[in-house]
Design an enzyme around this catalytic site. Structure first.
Site, PDB file in Angstrom:
ATOM      1  N   ASP A  79       0.820  -1.072  -0.029  1.00 57.94           N
ATOM      2  CA  ASP A  79       0.023   0.070  -0.054  1.00 57.94           C
ATOM      3  C   ASP A  79       1.171   1.173   0.099  1.00 57.94           C
ATOM      4  O   ASP A  79       1.685   1.266   0.964  1.00 57.94           O
ATOM      5  CB  ASP A  79      -1.033  -0.117   1.026  1.00 57.94           C
ATOM      6  CG  ASP A  79      -2.110   0.720   1.124  1.00 57.94           C
ATOM      7  OD1 ASP A  79      -2.171   1.734   0.559  1.00 57.94           O
ATOM      8  OD2 ASP A  79      -3.211   0.319   1.534  1.00 57.94           O
ATOM      9  N   ASP A 181      -2.865   4.855  -2.380  1.00 59.16           N
ATOM     10  CA  ASP A 181      -3.756   5.502  -1.432  1.00 59.16           C
ATOM     11  C   ASP A 181      -4.151   6.883  -2.085  1.00 59.16           C
ATOM     12  O   ASP A 181      -3.461   7.577  -2.676  1.00 59.16           O
ATOM     13  CB  ASP A 181      -3.284   5.843  -0.208  1.00 59.16           C
ATOM     14  CG  ASP A 181      -4.231   6.240   1.055  1.00 59.16           C
ATOM     15  OD1 ASP A 181      -5.339   5.407   1.092  1.00 59.16           O
ATOM     16  OD2 ASP A 181      -4.057   7.274   1.588  1.00 59.16           O
ATOM     17  N   GLU A 241      -6.820   4.043  -5.574  1.00 61.78           N
ATOM     18  CA  GLU A 241      -8.005   4.363  -4.924  1.00 61.78           C
ATOM     19  C   GLU A 241      -8.567   5.825  -5.176  1.00 61.78           C
ATOM     20  O   GLU A 241      -7.558   6.783  -5.078  1.00 61.78           O
ATOM     21  CB  GLU A 241      -7.879   4.339  -3.405  1.00 61.78           C
ATOM     22  CG  GLU A 241      -9.166   4.717  -2.636  1.00 61.78           C
ATOM     23  CD  GLU A 241      -8.750   5.127  -1.163  1.00 61.78           C
ATOM     24  OE1 GLU A 241      -9.427   4.867  -0.229  1.00 61.78           O
ATOM     25  OE2 GLU A 241      -7.827   5.719  -0.968  1.00 61.78           O
ATOM     26  N   HIS A 302     -11.391  -1.798   4.124  1.00 64.37           N
ATOM     27  CA  HIS A 302     -11.281  -1.414   5.652  1.00 64.37           C
ATOM     28  C   HIS A 302     -11.813  -0.028   6.176  1.00 64.37           C
ATOM     29  O   HIS A 302     -11.443   0.478   7.136  1.00 64.37           O
ATOM     30  CB  HIS A 302      -9.759  -1.411   5.800  1.00 64.37           C
ATOM     31  CG  HIS A 302      -8.958  -0.506   5.143  1.00 64.37           C
ATOM     32  ND1 HIS A 302      -8.984  -0.680   3.560  1.00 64.37           N
ATOM     33  CD2 HIS A 302      -8.252   0.712   5.360  1.00 64.37           C
ATOM     34  CE1 HIS A 302      -8.329   0.499   3.186  1.00 64.37           C
ATOM     35  NE2 HIS A 302      -7.923   1.303   4.168  1.00 64.37           N
ATOM     36  N   ASP A 303     -12.662   0.508   4.992  1.00 67.89           N
ATOM     37  CA  ASP A 303     -13.075   1.884   5.279  1.00 67.89           C
ATOM     38  C   ASP A 303     -14.595   1.919   5.328  1.00 67.89           C
ATOM     39  O   ASP A 303     -15.058   2.853   5.668  1.00 67.89           O
ATOM     40  CB  ASP A 303     -12.767   2.957   4.219  1.00 67.89           C
ATOM     41  CG  ASP A 303     -11.150   3.226   4.226  1.00 67.89           C
ATOM     42  OD1 ASP A 303     -10.559   3.224   5.369  1.00 67.89           O
ATOM     43  OD2 ASP A 303     -10.358   3.420   3.281  1.00 67.89           O
TER      44      ASP A 303
HETATM   45  C1  NOJ Z   1      -7.783   5.822   2.391  1.00 70.38           C
HETATM   46  C2  NOJ Z   1      -7.353   4.756   3.092  1.00 70.38           C
HETATM   47  O1  NOJ Z   1      -8.426   3.604   2.655  1.00 70.38           O
HETATM   48  C3  NOJ Z   1      -7.852   5.230   4.491  1.00 70.38           C
HETATM   49  O2  NOJ Z   1      -7.905   4.102   5.712  1.00 70.38           O
HETATM   50  C4  NOJ Z   1      -7.010   6.286   5.026  1.00 70.38           C
HETATM   51  O3  NOJ Z   1      -7.556   6.607   6.184  1.00 70.38           O
HETATM   52  C5  NOJ Z   1      -7.081   7.461   3.993  1.00 70.38           C
HETATM   53  N1  NOJ Z   1      -7.194   6.924   2.667  1.00 70.38           N
HETATM   54  C6  NOJ Z   1      -5.852   8.470   4.266  1.00 70.38           C
HETATM   55  O4  NOJ Z   1      -4.711   7.983   3.861  1.00 70.38           O
END
Ligand code: NOJ
Length: 516
Positions: A79, A181, A241, A302-303
């Site tokens: 990541d 990210d 992402e 995970h979000d």
């Molecule tokens: C996206 C990530 O998936 C998340 O977990 C993170 O808090 C934010 N980006 C900031 O890096």
């Protein structure tokens, strides 16, 4: 899996479970950030891009994990967090030391407005203004997320070179690619113009239309530079992402085959359990991805709350989780699985005093991402086989019943369904790479065909709570997977019957392919 009893998963723990992942049949594992970090945002605040945080292991442990994964045919994706570092990263420590520091311009520093306020009205995704005043030098720095996550300045070529160096460090070590990210945020309006208000104006992130602080056109040049680094190595990949303002804009991030290999498709994360809605999202993504690109699908990460909880159906148990698995693994596009979804893990209940996620503090306790991050359930014993110590987050209450050991022993389990579907996908050319075509279906049913010249597959999902005949085209069924373990294979696809929230994939006679 935690190998040393400190309650936190680590590299040796993952290594110990590689043979299980090979049994399951995954092609690759993506590790969320494992680099040295103060963990203000659980690794998404990187203090050194070229090392491993001691809580997860060492570079030697990483090399061992990589070698063993490769020996089992499993690729390893890291990541990479290019938008921001930790405020403890040596680059930022140097940058903030003085206005004349050699690394001052590696981050985005601006003077206060005459009234002392921040340079513009941008807001941070994680709450508060996007600018943080640093009293030592009297300037503000940009931070799109937490105060502890200062944004890098990608318009400085030294930053670009340093970040490309990070990629090469890991590519030289043998990693197979990167999950990137928030890549849509690395370029912002150089004039720092204010965003216009959204339809629901307000002080929070949703109150603005994000036209100047993300998805800036210059991000594509940066991505082409990143892709060129990846292309120096054979067989490497990126998945980025992105949160596009207009959903279809996600396709732009593939460029002409010279930007991302995959742009995360989060459309399902927002879709209710509804056949028409899912059908629309699939058709839309399938249509916008350029020919040089390749789609992908995500049900959980995970979000966001886990999909077994999002699609919870007290009447029909885990039928929806099974149907969702069948959908994910039969679509045209790379499926991403989030650990534990293969055993139907749900959101855990976290008492407020055990919250870890900073969002519980900076935004709202309800927005904590901890419930979807609880430890993996390996076995029924203490610590769910995840740890011999105190787990970093509480283990979800259903672990004694819902765990890998129990499901490996049960041929009818969700885990076996995932394994069977992954194997079917790998063995069936139409499922791996065939075209997608929506089929007419009854209301509440989603049906589609995947086809290649010599391989054809029909898929039907019943989103309703009633028994139904989806009305698939007539074709001789040669093999099938059904979300109801042991369901008989109909001789003709047209005879398929599905119970509430059930789904099936049928491999049919390729010569009879319908055109249209
Ligand atoms: C996206 C990530 O998936 C998340 O977990 C993170 O808090 C934010 N980006 C900031 O890096």
């Amino acid at each position: 899996m935690d190998s040393n009893g400190d309650g936190i998963g680590d590299l040796e723990g993952i290594r110990a479970k590689l043979s299980h992942l090979a049994w399951l049949g995954v092609d690759a594992i993506w590790l969320s950030p494992i680099f040295p970090s103060p963990m203000a945002d659980f690794g998404y605040d990187v203090a050194d891009y070229c090392d491993i945080d001691p809580v997860f292991g060492t570079l030697a442990a990483f090399d061992r994990l990589l070698a063993e994964a490769h020996a089992l045919g499993i690729r390893v994706i890291l990541d990479w967090v290019p938008n921001h570092t930790s405020d403890r990263h040596a680059w930022f420590v140097e940058s903030r030391a003085s206005r004349t520091s050699a690394k001052r311009d590696w981050y985005v520093w601006r003077d206060p407005l005459p009234d002392g306020g921040p340079p513009n009205g941008w807001v941070a995704m994680f709450g508060g203004p996007a600018w943080q005043l640093d009293p030592r030098t009297g300037q503000y720095y940009l931070r799109s997320f937490l105060i502890e996550q200062p944004d890098l300045n990608w318009r400085n070529p030294e930053v670009v070179a340093a970040m490309h160096g990070v990629l090469r460090f890991w590519l030289d070590r043998g990693v197979d690619g990167f999950r990137i990210d928030v890549i849509h945020r690395i370029a912002k309006d150089p004039l720092l113009r204010d965003n216009p208000p959204s339809e629901r104006p307000g002080p929070g992130f949703g109150g603005q239309l994000h036209v100047h602080d993300e998805n800036h056109a210059d991000v594509h040049a940066f991505l082409r530079g990143i892709r060129a680094v990846l292309d120096e190595y054979p067989e490497r990949m990126t998945v980025g992402e992105i949160d596009p303002r207009i959903p279809d804009d996600v396709a732009k991030y593939y460029g002409r085959g010279d930007e991302l290999h995959l742009a995360f498709n989060f459309n399902f994360l927002r879709a209710r359990w509804d056949a028409e809605l899912f059908g629309r999202e699939i058709a839309r993504f399938d249509a916008v991805v350029p020919l040089e690109g390749w789609p992908d699908y995500v049900l959980s990460n995970h979000d966001v709350p886990r999909h077994a909880s999002r699609y919870d159906d007290p009447t029909h148990g885990e039928a929806r989780a099974r149907a969702a698995a069948l959908l994910l693994l039969t679509l045209r596009g790379t499926p991403f699985l989030y650990y534990g979804e293969e055993i139907g893990m749900r959101n855990g209940a976290i008492p407020p005093e055990r919250f870890q996620d900073p969002l519980a503090r900076t935004l709202h306790p309800k927005l904590s991402r901890d419930p979807e991050r609880t430890p993996m359930h390996w076995s029924a014993g203490a610590g769910a086989g995840f740890t011999t110590g105190e787990p970093w987050l509480p283990i979800a209450a259903d672990a004694p019943l819902r765990n890998v050991d129990a499901q490996r022993a049960d041929r009818a389990s969700l885990l076996w369904l995932y394994k069977d579907l992954l194997a079917l996908r790998r063995a069936t050319p139409a499922l791996e790479a065939g075209a997608y075509r929506a089929l007419d279906a009854k209301q509440g049913v989603l049906a589609f065909e995947r086809h290649q010249p010599a391989s054809r597959v029909l898929v039907a999902l019943n989103f309703t709570g009633d028994v139904c005949s989806p009305g698939l085209p007539s074709a001789r069924a040669q093999a099938a997977d059904h979300t109801r373990a042991g369901a008989p294979l109909p001789a003709n696809a047209a005879e398929l019957e599905l119970g509430p929230s059930e789904a099936a994939v049928l491999i049919v006679d390729a010569s009879a392919r319908a055109h249209g």
